[in-house]
Write a protein that holds these residues in place. Structure first.
Motif, mmCIF file in Angstrom:
data_model
loop_
_atom_site.group_PDB
_atom_site.id
_atom_site.type_symbol
_atom_site.label_atom_id
_atom_site.label_comp_id
_atom_site.label_asym_id
_atom_site.label_seq_id
_atom_site.Cartn_x
_atom_site.Cartn_y
_atom_site.Cartn_z
ATOM 1 N N THR A 12 0.831 -1.206 0.000
ATOM 2 C CA THR A 12 0.000 0.000 0.000
ATOM 3 C C THR A 12 0.866 1.256 0.000
ATOM 4 O O THR A 12 0.592 2.219 -0.731
ATOM 5 C CB THR A 12 -0.925 -0.001 1.225
ATOM 6 O OG1 THR A 12 -1.735 -1.188 1.207
ATOM 7 C CG2 THR A 12 -1.815 1.216 1.235
ATOM 8 N N ARG A 13 1.900 1.260 0.800
ATOM 9 C CA ARG A 13 2.781 2.428 0.848
ATOM 10 C C ARG A 13 3.464 2.649 -0.500
ATOM 11 O O ARG A 13 3.601 3.790 -0.959
ATOM 12 C CB ARG A 13 3.834 2.247 1.943
ATOM 13 C CG ARG A 13 3.245 2.204 3.357
ATOM 14 C CD ARG A 13 4.337 2.131 4.387
ATOM 15 N NE ARG A 13 3.796 2.015 5.738
ATOM 16 C CZ ARG A 13 4.528 2.048 6.836
ATOM 17 N NH1 ARG A 13 5.829 2.196 6.750
ATOM 18 N NH2 ARG A 13 3.964 1.932 8.025
ATOM 19 N N LEU A 14 3.918 1.556 -1.129
ATOM 20 C CA LEU A 14 4.542 1.682 -2.437
ATOM 21 C C LEU A 14 3.549 2.211 -3.468
ATOM 22 O O LEU A 14 3.898 3.040 -4.315
ATOM 23 C CB LEU A 14 5.108 0.326 -2.883
ATOM 24 C CG LEU A 14 6.349 -0.171 -2.146
ATOM 25 C CD1 LEU A 14 6.708 -1.576 -2.612
ATOM 26 C CD2 LEU A 14 7.528 0.773 -2.380
ATOM 27 N N SER A 15 2.302 1.737 -3.393
ATOM 28 C CA SER A 15 1.282 2.198 -4.332
ATOM 29 C C SER A 15 1.013 3.687 -4.159
ATOM 30 O O SER A 15 0.916 4.438 -5.133
ATOM 31 C CB SER A 15 -0.016 1.406 -4.135
ATOM 32 O OG SER A 15 0.192 0.026 -4.324
ATOM 33 N N ILE A 16 0.887 4.114 -2.902
ATOM 34 C CA ILE A 16 0.633 5.537 -2.635
ATOM 35 C C ILE A 16 1.820 6.387 -3.087
ATOM 36 O O ILE A 16 1.653 7.450 -3.703
ATOM 37 C CB ILE A 16 0.337 5.752 -1.137
ATOM 38 C CG1 ILE A 16 -0.990 5.060 -0.766
ATOM 39 C CG2 ILE A 16 0.282 7.228 -0.806
ATOM 40 C CD1 ILE A 16 -1.300 5.108 0.703
ATOM 41 N N ALA A 17 3.022 5.897 -2.789
ATOM 42 C CA ALA A 17 4.217 6.633 -3.206
ATOM 43 C C ALA A 17 4.296 6.728 -4.724
ATOM 44 O O ALA A 17 4.609 7.789 -5.290
ATOM 45 C CB ALA A 17 5.467 5.949 -2.652
ATOM 46 N N PHE A 18 3.981 5.608 -5.413
ATOM 47 C CA PHE A 18 3.993 5.605 -6.878
ATOM 48 C C PHE A 18 2.927 6.552 -7.425
ATOM 49 O O PHE A 18 3.147 7.252 -8.416
ATOM 50 C CB PHE A 18 3.766 4.186 -7.381
ATOM 51 C CG PHE A 18 4.155 3.982 -8.815
ATOM 52 C CD1 PHE A 18 5.479 3.846 -9.175
ATOM 53 C CD2 PHE A 18 3.193 3.931 -9.810
ATOM 54 C CE1 PHE A 18 5.846 3.664 -10.496
ATOM 55 C CE2 PHE A 18 3.541 3.751 -11.134
ATOM 56 C CZ PHE A 18 4.881 3.611 -11.481
ATOM 57 N N SER A 19 1.770 6.604 -6.761
ATOM 58 C CA SER A 19 0.701 7.508 -7.191
ATOM 59 C C SER A 19 1.120 8.962 -7.019
ATOM 60 O O SER A 19 0.871 9.802 -7.902
ATOM 61 C CB SER A 19 -0.575 7.224 -6.395
ATOM 62 O OG SER A 19 -1.023 5.902 -6.588
ATOM 63 N N LEU A 20 1.737 9.273 -5.879
ATOM 64 C CA LEU A 20 2.181 10.649 -5.658
ATOM 65 C C LEU A 20 3.240 11.062 -6.671
ATOM 66 O O LEU A 20 3.215 12.189 -7.202
ATOM 67 C CB LEU A 20 2.737 10.784 -4.233
ATOM 68 C CG LEU A 20 1.714 10.664 -3.099
ATOM 69 C CD1 LEU A 20 2.412 10.711 -1.745
ATOM 70 C CD2 LEU A 20 0.673 11.773 -3.194
ATOM 71 N N ILE A 21 4.160 10.147 -6.954
ATOM 72 C CA ILE A 21 5.182 10.446 -7.962
ATOM 73 C C ILE A 21 4.535 10.657 -9.328
ATOM 74 O O ILE A 21 4.912 11.561 -10.083
ATOM 75 C CB ILE A 21 6.223 9.310 -8.008
ATOM 76 C CG1 ILE A 21 7.018 9.257 -6.696
ATOM 77 C CG2 ILE A 21 7.173 9.491 -9.186
ATOM 78 C CD1 ILE A 21 7.947 8.068 -6.587
ATOM 79 N N SER A 22 3.546 9.815 -9.644
ATOM 80 C CA SER A 22 2.844 9.959 -10.924
ATOM 81 C C SER A 22 2.130 11.309 -10.991
ATOM 82 O O SER A 22 2.138 11.977 -12.035
ATOM 83 C CB SER A 22 1.839 8.819 -11.097
ATOM 84 O OG SER A 22 2.483 7.557 -11.084
ATOM 85 N N CYS A 23 1.492 11.712 -9.877
ATOM 86 C CA CYS A 23 0.816 13.014 -9.843
ATOM 87 C C CYS A 23 1.803 14.139 -10.121
ATOM 88 O O CYS A 23 1.541 15.046 -10.938
ATOM 89 C CB CYS A 23 0.144 13.239 -8.484
ATOM 90 S SG CYS A 23 -1.316 12.223 -8.194
#
Length: 458
Positions: A12-23
């Protein structure tokens, strides 16, 4: 909040981090694209206005065309075709052509021989203007062309909404992809966790068998297997130590209890009771020495155990010990042969070093055969000194050599010597060497068995 975040899984943390980077990436690219699009449209608009000025300038060079254009300005208006276009031709204060369907206010403009650009208002401008001063037959004509900004802004707004849509779509797709990749990459780690949960305290022989294609997880698996091996070794040593200490303590206690029970069965004379007390005292001393040795080993294995060190003259120290133990050797018709370097010094605790050497000398005397020599020698290396004690005529079977420095490890023929060292003599030697960053080893040679101590020289 922090406590809540700690409950999230790594995936979950990796997904959120990847989402923030994508944003961040998509928003940065979107803003940069919007800015470039805005700049490109502005340049294109200015180029169109400049081209319009140049076309009118061509008409001015032809007097006949110029007269037709001045007399019939609607011709050019029809050519332009859009109400948001603007064209003004002035000669001094006379306006020859005035195509301004939207009645845009025109600011004052200076004469210029090159095409210049300006907005109709400093703030909240609605029209972009291009102007130039043209000289024709000694007459100064000012050309002004303009275009409404609404069309450009409409194009930018459409482009902006497309950017927002595609950016949001990209962020969602990147987040889902990041979630899937995170679960895929952590699949082997989750398998490792499941295997770890199955390992019980009584099943230390189990290992993590499932291999991973992820380098970090594979390193973790190898490290955990190595840790289990070390734990199993320490567990086995602790179990064996517990059995050995129980056996070693049980023997003197049984002797004490048996002798006391026998004496209590009948009345005994005072002399016999005194002999019993002396016998008990010997057993107490043996128990006390064994406990002291065990405590010393336990302290030495603690990383925080600090010893006081000083400069030690090994040559003088060995001579003192030889003088002390010489009478014991003479009882077995043994003698010491010394092959020592005189100028050998080390940095250590002299009492502990004497204790280690004493244990080895006692070991050599007890296990050596009569009329054989005990050879003590020192050999120098670049930074180390090797103190070797050779017991002539004695050899130890190879399968025992790797275990001699373990606690309570005894070879069958050596059990009679337990009263002196409690089965911990060589273990104490090893612990003392560890405290001095040295090493204790044993090997068989043609002449006999050799115990060797390795120390740093100064």
């Amino acid at each position: 909040m922090k406590k809540y975040l700690n409950n999230w899984t790594l995936a979950t943390r990796l997904s959120i981090a990847f989402s923030l980077i994508s944003c961040i990436v998509f928003l940065s690219v979107g803003l940069l694209s919007y800015h470039n699009m805005q700049k490109m449209l502005a340049e294109q608009r200015d180029q169109n206005l400049a081209a319009r000025i140049e076309r009118i300038e061509v008409f001015l060079k032809d007097q006949e065309s110029f007269q037709i254009l001045v007399q019939h300005p609607n011709l050019y208006e029809n050519m332009v075709g859009k109400e948001d276009n603007l064209l003004i031709l002035k000669n001094n204060n006379n306006t020859l052509i005035d195509i301004n369907p939207l009645k845009v206010s025109i600011p004052d403009m200076d004469e210029t021989k090159s095409i210049m650009f300006v907005d109709n208002k400093p703030k909240l401008s609605t029209t972009r203007l291009a102007y130039k001063t043209v000289i024709f037959k000694n007459q100064h004509y000012q050309l002004i062309a303009g275009k409404q900004l609404d069309e450009t802004q409409s194009t930018l707004n459409q482009y902006l909404w497309k950017l927002i849509f595609y950016s949001l779509l990209g962020i969602v797709m990147a987040s889902l992809l990041g979630r899937w990749i995170g679960l895929y990459l952590l699949k082997s780690l989750n398998n490792l966790i499941e295997q770890a949960n199955k390992i019980q305290g009584t099943q230390l022989q189990q290992r993590f068998e499932t291999k991973s294609t992820t380098v970090e997880v594979e390193k973790l698996r190898s490290a955990m297997n190595s840790m289990l091996e070390k734990i199993q070794i320490n567990y086995d040593q602790l179990a064996r130590f517990s059995e050995d200490i129980a056996h070693e303590l049980r023997t003197p206690l049984n002797n004490l209890m048996g002798q006391t029970q026998i004496v209590l069965m009948h009345s005994r004379p005072q002399q016999e009771l005194e002999q019993l007390l002396y016998s008990h005292l010997e057993e107490y001393e043996r128990l006390s020495k064994m406990i002291d040795n065990m405590l010393f080993i336990a302290r030495s294995e603690n990383g925080n155990f600090i010893i006081k060190k000083e400069e030690v003259d090994l040559y003088r120290t060995i001579l003192e010990l030889v003088d002390y133990f010489e009478f014991l050797a003479e009882d077995k018709k043994m003698s010491f042969v010394l092959k020592l370097d005189k100028n050998v010094r080390t940095h250590g605790n002299i009492d502990l070093l004497k204790r280690a050497l004493s244990n080895l000398l006692i070991n050599a005397i007890d296990y050596g055969t009569e009329k054989q020599n005990i050879v003590i020698s020192t050999k120098l290396d670049v930074n180390d000194v090797y103190i070797e004690i050779l017991t002539n005529g004695v050899h130890i079977e190879e399968q025992h050599l790797n275990y001699l420095f373990e606690r309570f490890y005894q070879i069958d023929f050596s059990r009679h010597a337990k009263a002196k060292t409690g089965g911990l003599g060589l273990a104490i030697v090893k612990s003392i060497m560890v405290l001095h960053d040295g090493e204790a080893t044993v090997r068989n040679t043609y002449e006999g068995v050799v115990f060797c101590l390795k120390l740093k020289i100064i």
